[in-house]
Structures are given as structure tokens and as C-alpha cells.
Design an enzyme around this catalytic site. Structure first.
Site, PDB file in Angstrom:
ATOM      1  N   TYR A  75      24.190  31.396   8.552  1.00 55.56           N
ATOM      2  CA  TYR A  75      23.419  32.056   7.489  1.00 55.56           C
ATOM      3  C   TYR A  75      24.211  33.202   6.861  1.00 55.56           C
ATOM      4  O   TYR A  75      24.296  33.331   5.650  1.00 55.56           O
ATOM      5  CB  TYR A  75      22.104  32.598   8.080  1.00 55.56           C
ATOM      6  CG  TYR A  75      21.132  33.070   7.026  1.00 55.56           C
ATOM      7  CD1 TYR A  75      20.088  32.246   6.608  1.00 55.56           C
ATOM      8  CD2 TYR A  75      21.251  34.332   6.454  1.00 55.56           C
ATOM      9  CE1 TYR A  75      19.190  32.668   5.642  1.00 55.56           C
ATOM     10  CE2 TYR A  75      20.363  34.765   5.485  1.00 55.56           C
ATOM     11  CZ  TYR A  75      19.326  33.934   5.076  1.00 55.56           C
ATOM     12  OH  TYR A  75      18.447  34.362   4.118  1.00 55.56           O
ATOM     13  N   PHE A 127      26.651  28.917 -24.821  1.00 60.69           N
ATOM     14  CA  PHE A 127      26.130  27.615 -24.410  1.00 60.69           C
ATOM     15  C   PHE A 127      24.600  27.704 -24.387  1.00 60.69           C
ATOM     16  O   PHE A 127      24.054  28.808 -24.320  1.00 60.69           O
ATOM     17  CB  PHE A 127      26.684  27.265 -23.020  1.00 60.69           C
ATOM     18  CG  PHE A 127      26.192  25.941 -22.515  1.00 60.69           C
ATOM     19  CD1 PHE A 127      26.488  24.771 -23.199  1.00 60.69           C
ATOM     20  CD2 PHE A 127      25.417  25.854 -21.370  1.00 60.69           C
ATOM     21  CE1 PHE A 127      26.019  23.551 -22.748  1.00 60.69           C
ATOM     22  CE2 PHE A 127      24.952  24.631 -20.916  1.00 60.69           C
ATOM     23  CZ  PHE A 127      25.250  23.479 -21.605  1.00 60.69           C
ATOM     24  N   ASP A 128      23.891  26.566 -24.449  1.00 62.84           N
ATOM     25  CA  ASP A 128      22.436  26.674 -24.651  1.00 62.84           C
ATOM     26  C   ASP A 128      21.695  27.366 -23.498  1.00 62.84           C
ATOM     27  O   ASP A 128      20.770  28.136 -23.742  1.00 62.84           O
ATOM     28  CB  ASP A 128      21.791  25.337 -25.060  1.00 62.84           C
ATOM     29  CG  ASP A 128      22.075  24.198 -24.111  1.00 62.84           C
ATOM     30  OD1 ASP A 128      22.548  24.461 -23.001  1.00 62.84           O
ATOM     31  OD2 ASP A 128      21.808  23.036 -24.477  1.00 62.84           O
ATOM     32  N   ASP A 218      32.719  32.789 -19.717  1.00 69.03           N
ATOM     33  CA  ASP A 218      31.863  31.722 -19.218  1.00 69.03           C
ATOM     34  C   ASP A 218      32.837  30.563 -18.988  1.00 69.03           C
ATOM     35  O   ASP A 218      33.202  29.849 -19.920  1.00 69.03           O
ATOM     36  CB  ASP A 218      30.792  31.398 -20.270  1.00 69.03           C
ATOM     37  CG  ASP A 218      29.866  30.269 -19.841  1.00 69.03           C
ATOM     38  OD1 ASP A 218      30.101  29.682 -18.764  1.00 69.03           O
ATOM     39  OD2 ASP A 218      28.916  29.965 -20.590  1.00 69.03           O
ATOM     40  N   ALA A 220      33.273  27.652 -17.222  1.00 70.22           N
ATOM     41  CA  ALA A 220      32.981  26.335 -16.639  1.00 70.22           C
ATOM     42  C   ALA A 220      34.181  25.388 -16.726  1.00 70.22           C
ATOM     43  O   ALA A 220      34.424  24.600 -15.818  1.00 70.22           O
ATOM     44  CB  ALA A 220      31.773  25.713 -17.343  1.00 70.22           C
ATOM     45  N   LYS A 261      31.445  21.682 -13.256  1.00 67.70           N
ATOM     46  CA  LYS A 261      32.465  21.206 -14.189  1.00 67.70           C
ATOM     47  C   LYS A 261      33.833  21.295 -13.500  1.00 67.70           C
ATOM     48  O   LYS A 261      34.136  20.467 -12.658  1.00 67.70           O
ATOM     49  CB  LYS A 261      32.416  22.009 -15.488  1.00 67.70           C
ATOM     50  CG  LYS A 261      31.260  21.658 -16.424  1.00 67.70           C
ATOM     51  CD  LYS A 261      29.919  22.104 -15.942  1.00 67.70           C
ATOM     52  CE  LYS A 261      28.828  21.954 -16.957  1.00 67.70           C
ATOM     53  NZ  LYS A 261      28.145  23.199 -17.278  1.00 67.70           N
ATOM     54  N   HIS A 452      14.051  17.441 -26.726  1.00 67.16           N
ATOM     55  CA  HIS A 452      14.847  16.226 -26.519  1.00 67.16           C
ATOM     56  C   HIS A 452      14.682  15.639 -25.126  1.00 67.16           C
ATOM     57  O   HIS A 452      14.867  14.441 -24.938  1.00 67.16           O
ATOM     58  CB  HIS A 452      16.317  16.486 -26.821  1.00 67.16           C
ATOM     59  CG  HIS A 452      16.910  17.615 -26.034  1.00 67.16           C
ATOM     60  ND1 HIS A 452      16.525  18.915 -26.229  1.00 67.16           N
ATOM     61  CD2 HIS A 452      17.838  17.645 -25.056  1.00 67.16           C
ATOM     62  CE1 HIS A 452      17.204  19.697 -25.412  1.00 67.16           C
ATOM     63  NE2 HIS A 452      18.006  18.955 -24.680  1.00 67.16           N
TER      64      HIS A 452
HETATM   65  C1  LIG Z   1      27.069  23.825 -17.854  1.00 64.86           C
HETATM   66  C2  LIG Z   1      27.305  25.136 -18.477  1.00 64.86           C
HETATM   67  C3  LIG Z   1      26.508  26.243 -18.179  1.00 64.86           C
HETATM   68  C4  LIG Z   1      25.296  26.155 -17.286  1.00 64.86           C
HETATM   69  O1  LIG Z   1      25.598  25.727 -16.023  1.00 64.86           O
HETATM   70  P1  LIG Z   1      24.613  24.851 -15.109  1.00 64.86           P
HETATM   71  O2  LIG Z   1      25.423  24.623 -13.890  1.00 64.86           O
HETATM   72  O3  LIG Z   1      24.278  23.604 -15.871  1.00 64.86           O
HETATM   73  O4  LIG Z   1      23.407  25.679 -14.862  1.00 64.86           O
HETATM   74  C5  LIG Z   1      26.841  27.449 -18.773  1.00 64.86           C
HETATM   75  N1  LIG Z   1      27.856  27.559 -19.622  1.00 64.86           N
HETATM   76  C6  LIG Z   1      28.642  26.510 -19.946  1.00 64.86           C
HETATM   77  C7  LIG Z   1      29.779  26.688 -20.890  1.00 64.86           C
HETATM   78  C8  LIG Z   1      28.383  25.261 -19.396  1.00 64.86           C
HETATM   79  O5  LIG Z   1      29.139  24.214 -19.749  1.00 64.86           O
END
Ligand SMILES: *Cc1c(COP(=O)(O)O)cnc(C)c1O
Length: 461
Positions: A75, A127-128, A218, A220, A261, A452
Site C-alpha cells: 500500500y 485537449f477536450d 500536457d 501524452a 498513450k 456523440h
Molecule cells: C488522452 C489525453 C488526455 C486525457 O487523458 P485520459 O487518460 O484519457 O484521461 C489529456 N490530454 C491529452 C493531450 C490527451 O491526449
């Protein structure tokens, strides 16, 4: 790989296989009718080639599966946590490392700490999920993409860049004290998976320094972005990709990552920074919503697999194959006259459905119609990024044309081979010849937020 040979091969061999969902056209017609022409409602086993997303859909390596077995599930203070922390520290240089279950959890926590009413976050493009979390905190999310990002046909090397002059103008108007953060999304997912140059990152950093605004990445797809810098930006051809990635992080004060990613895992993420005040507050939120600070919503084995994935993703043979496979798909589509965001991005290809299907009006969702046709004819699943996803309606309930009408074909990492992609290209060749037979759709039912995912549609009358 040796330069003598021009064929770029998948730099791995396959140890575990999984059957594809093979169906007939007749079956798929029933499937799509039952799913109300919404590809999110289809069972994955009815999909042949699934290009819905590159998030969490990659194949782990034998080394990562080995890491899963030796994962430490303690833990507190698990060995796997320290492997994870050390890997992220040595890659990013940030002292405070916070594990989270996925990218949006990092966003929820960070903007809970620094967001709020009257604040504004600036970015090349949010990103959204980032935008949603900024706005949920009460703050505003402002995007400053470069102009060439919206010129889909004309290739440019770094369409993910921020428009620094526009950003500075906004900072002066808004006042730097109301801007707690600038975020650079690498690569720029919302605008076609396009990379950001080191030059642009440096210019944004200089702007942030001038006005005292912290800069986060950000990140990813940091490895894909770093590889694009290596092959496209002057002065980096001889530089190891790991060093390019480290130089990117060095310009920033912190970062968060959806590890689904470029960490080559199916679940996970992190938030990392140097600011001790922010990280202390973030850990309070972490304990409240995710878990203790040495696992944060993940199992020990997940932390282990992320640590290994973050090293594997910087293998230049892997990145060469990765970037080449998206380019290969893009070139194949262009040969059939299928318009795309050019050049292809790092993690996939975005088809310009507005240009491909000019006979379908925006209110009949050309990109959704194309995504459905792609499934019906070939069993291939992509995702609409257009009028249905953005879901803006006027007061009579009529859908308003979104700025773009795209079908994203996202490529899972290390999952499909070149023949799978040749098949996708062949199906598009058929669709290009028969595009007049593709008909628009009408919405029967749609939710007010993120329509969507759950909307029901039918062929337009
Ligand atoms: C996928 C993504 C996120 C969000 O991550 P999740 O793991 O889907 O919650 C944030 N920013 C970017 C650029 C992403 O591609």
C-alpha cells in the site's frame, strides 16, 4: 535501422495474438442499425480494425508483462512506485511526482488547485478533457493555435505550435495575475496530432518567463513530439530523442501525462512539477479522490509497466516505425484522392469529411456518415470529430456546422501490421469510388453534454 534498405519494418515480433472480429457486410448492417448509427454503441468484437483511439489500446512488451509479475502491491512505499518515480524524475527533471489513474485525474486535481472563477488558462490547444476540467473549476480555457493549423491541405512541419504573438496580446489584455498556467499540448491532439517545435516551446517559455506565468506540458505524446523535432527541426538530427525530450521538459515547470498513450500501457498517468506548494495541495486531493501518494489509483504492477514503457517509447527504431506507419496510411489515402489533415499526425490520420463528401450538408453529419460507411463496408471503426461531437444547436434545435468535419483514424501502438493498414487503404479506395452512395444522417435522440457518446441517429430522409 540500417539506411541501405528503404522498407521500414515493425521493429518487434509477435508473441501473443488475439483474433480480429470478422463479420459479413450483412451482419454489420444489422449491427450498425441496432447501434443507431453510433459507433460507440458497437461491441468491440464486431469490429475488424479498431481505430477509435490510440488511448490505452497499445500492446505491452514482454518486458512490461514481466514487470507486471514483479509489481510490488504494498500500500505504501512499494518498490514499483520508486521505479516509477525514478523513471519520471530522470526523464522530466521534476522533483514532485504524483501517480494518477489517467490523464484527466491529473487535470481534475491540478485545476482544482490552481483554477477557479476569473482565472484563465492559455494553451496551443486544450485537449477536450483538459478544457472540461479547466471549465469545471470555473476558469476559462483559451486556445492560441497557429494559423496554418486550420489549413488542412497544405503541409507544414509544426502545425501544433502556439501563436505566441496572439498569446502575448491576450496576456496583456487579461493581466498575467489572472493566468495561473500556460499549457503546451505535445503533440497537439485536438488539431490533428501535430507536433510543436523546440523553437516554439522556447518562445512560449520566454513569454511565460517575462510575465511570470508557469508553463506545463500536457505530454501524452511527448516521445512522438520529440521524434518529429529530431526529423523536422534544424539542428536536432544527431540528437538522441531522449535528450530532445529532456530538453522539452527542461523548458517547463511541470507536466501531466495520460500514460495510456506514450507510456505504452493500458491505464495510468502522472502529474509532476517542482512547485512544492502546488504539489502538497495536489497530494491532499489525490488522497481524497485517487489514493495514497505512492499509488494514486493504480496497482503496483501498473506503476512498474509505466516505468518500463517510458523507456521503451524512446527507442528510435520504435519511433521511426510509429511515425512512418501513420504517414503510410496518410499517403495511401491521398493516392485515392481522400483529403486528410496534411501531413499526417503522430498517432493517426484525420480525414477531411467535409471536403470528401461535399454532397452531405453539415446538419446531416458528413463525418459521422463516413465513419458509419467505413464500418459498414470494411468493419473499420474511426471516430467523428465534427458537428455531432461539438453538438451546437440553434434555438430551433438545428445542428450548427462545426469548424471542422473530420474522421480520426487513431493508430493503437504496436497492434496492427502493414497489411492491416493496406486493407484500410483499400476500403477507402472503394469508398472514394462510390462516395455518392454515402448518405447523410439525422439525429433521433441526443444528450445535452458530450452528445456523440450516446446519440441515436438514422439515415436522413
Ligand atoms: C488522452 C489525453 C488526455 C486525457 O487523458 P485520459 O487518460 O484519457 O484521461 C489529456 N490530454 C491529452 C493531450 C490527451 O491526449
Amino acid at each position: 535501422m540500417e539506411h541501405k534498405w528503404k522498407t521500414i519494418i515493425e521493429p518487434f515480433k509477435i508473441k501473443t495474438v488475439e483474433p480480429l472480429g470478422i463479420t459479413t457486410r450483412e451482419e454489420r448492417l444489422k449491427v450498425i442499425e441496432t447501434a443507431h448509427y453510433n459507433l460507440f454503441n458497437i461491441k468491440a468484437e464486431k469490429v475488424l480494425i479498431d481505430l477509435l483511439t490510440d488511448s490505452g489500446t497499445g500492446a505491452m512488451s514482454a518486458a512490461q508483462w514481466g514487470g507486471i509479475m514483479v509489481g510490488d502491491e504494498s500500500y505504501a512505499g512499494a518498490r514499483s512506485y520508486y521505479n516509477f518515480e525514478n523513471e519520471i524524475k530522470s526523464l522530466t527533471g521534476f522533483d514532485e511526482v504524483i501517480p494518477v489513474h489517467q490523464g484527466r485525474a491529473a487535470e481534475k486535481i491540478l485545476f482544482g488547485v490552481i483554477g477557479g472563477k476569473g482565472k484563465c488558462i492559455i494553451s496551443n490547444s486544450h485537449f477536450d478533457t483538459t478544457r472540461a476540467n479547466v471549465e469545471f473549476s470555473g476558469a476559462e480555457a483559451m486556445d492560441f493555435p497557429v494559423k496554418e493549423a486550420m489549413d488542412f491541405d497544405r503541409p507544414a512541419p509544426f502545425k501544433g505550435n502556439a501563436d505566441v504573438a496572439a498569446m502575448e496580446k491576450f496576456v496583456k489584455e487579461k493581466g498575467a495575475k489572472n493566468i495561473p498556467l500556460c499549457v503546451m499540448t505535445v503533440t497537439n491532439n485536438s488539431l490533428g496530432g501535430q507536433p510543436v517545435s523546440m523553437g516554439n516551446l522556447k518562445a512560449v517559455q520566454a513569454l511565460c518567463q517575462k510575465y511570470g506565468i508557469p508553463l506545463f506540458l500536457d505530454c501524452a505524446r511527448f516521445a512522438e513530439n520529440a521524434y518529429f523535432i529530431k526529423i523536422r527541426e534544424k539542428g536536432y538530427a544527431q540528437c538522441p530523442v531522449r535528450e530532445i525530450a529532456q530538453a522539452m521538459f527542461e523548458l517547463a515547470d511541470g507536466a501531466w501525462m495520460s500514460s495510456k498513450k506514450d507510456a505504452l500501457v493500458n491505464m495510468g498517468g502522472f502529474l509532476a512539477m517542482n512547485n512544492k506548494d502546488w504539489s502538497a495541495k495536489a497530494r491532499q486531493m489525490l488522497i481524497l479522490t485517487e489514493g495514497f501518494s505512492t499509488y494514486g489509483g493504480l496497482a503496483g504492477r501498473d506503476l512498474e509497466a509505466i516505468a518500463i514503457g517510458l523507456r521503451e517509447v524512446l527507442d528510435e527504431n520504435y519511433l521511426q516505425y510509429r511515425i512512418r506507419s501513420a504517414a503510410y496510411l496518410g499517403e495511401g489515402l491521398l493516392k485515392h484522392g481522400v483529403p486528410i489533415i496534411n501531413p499526417p499526425g503522430g498517432h493517426g490520420v484525420y480525414v477531411n469529411a467535409r471536403k470528401f463528401l461535399p454532397h452531405i450538408q453539415p446538419r446531416n453529419f458528413p463525418a459521422q456518415a463516413l465513419a458509419c460507411a467505413l464500418y459498414l463496408e470494411g468493419g473499420i471503426r474511426g471516430v467523428e470529430i465534427g458537428t455531432l461531437m461539438f453538438g451546437k444547436r440553434d434555438k430551433n434545435g438545428v445542428y450548427q456546422a462545426a469548424p471542422m468535419e473530420l474522421v480520426r483514424l487513431a493508430m493503437p501502438r504496436r497492434v496492427y501490421t502493414q497489411s492491416h493498414i493496406d486493407y484500410v487503404i483499400e476500403v477507402f479506395g472503394y469508398l472514394a469510388k462510390n462516395k455518392k452512395t454515402i448518405k447523410g444522417l439525422d439525429v433521433v435522440e441526443a444528450a445535452p453534454i458530450l452528445p456523440h457518446f450516446t446519440a441515436k441517429l438514422r439515415p436522413a430522409k
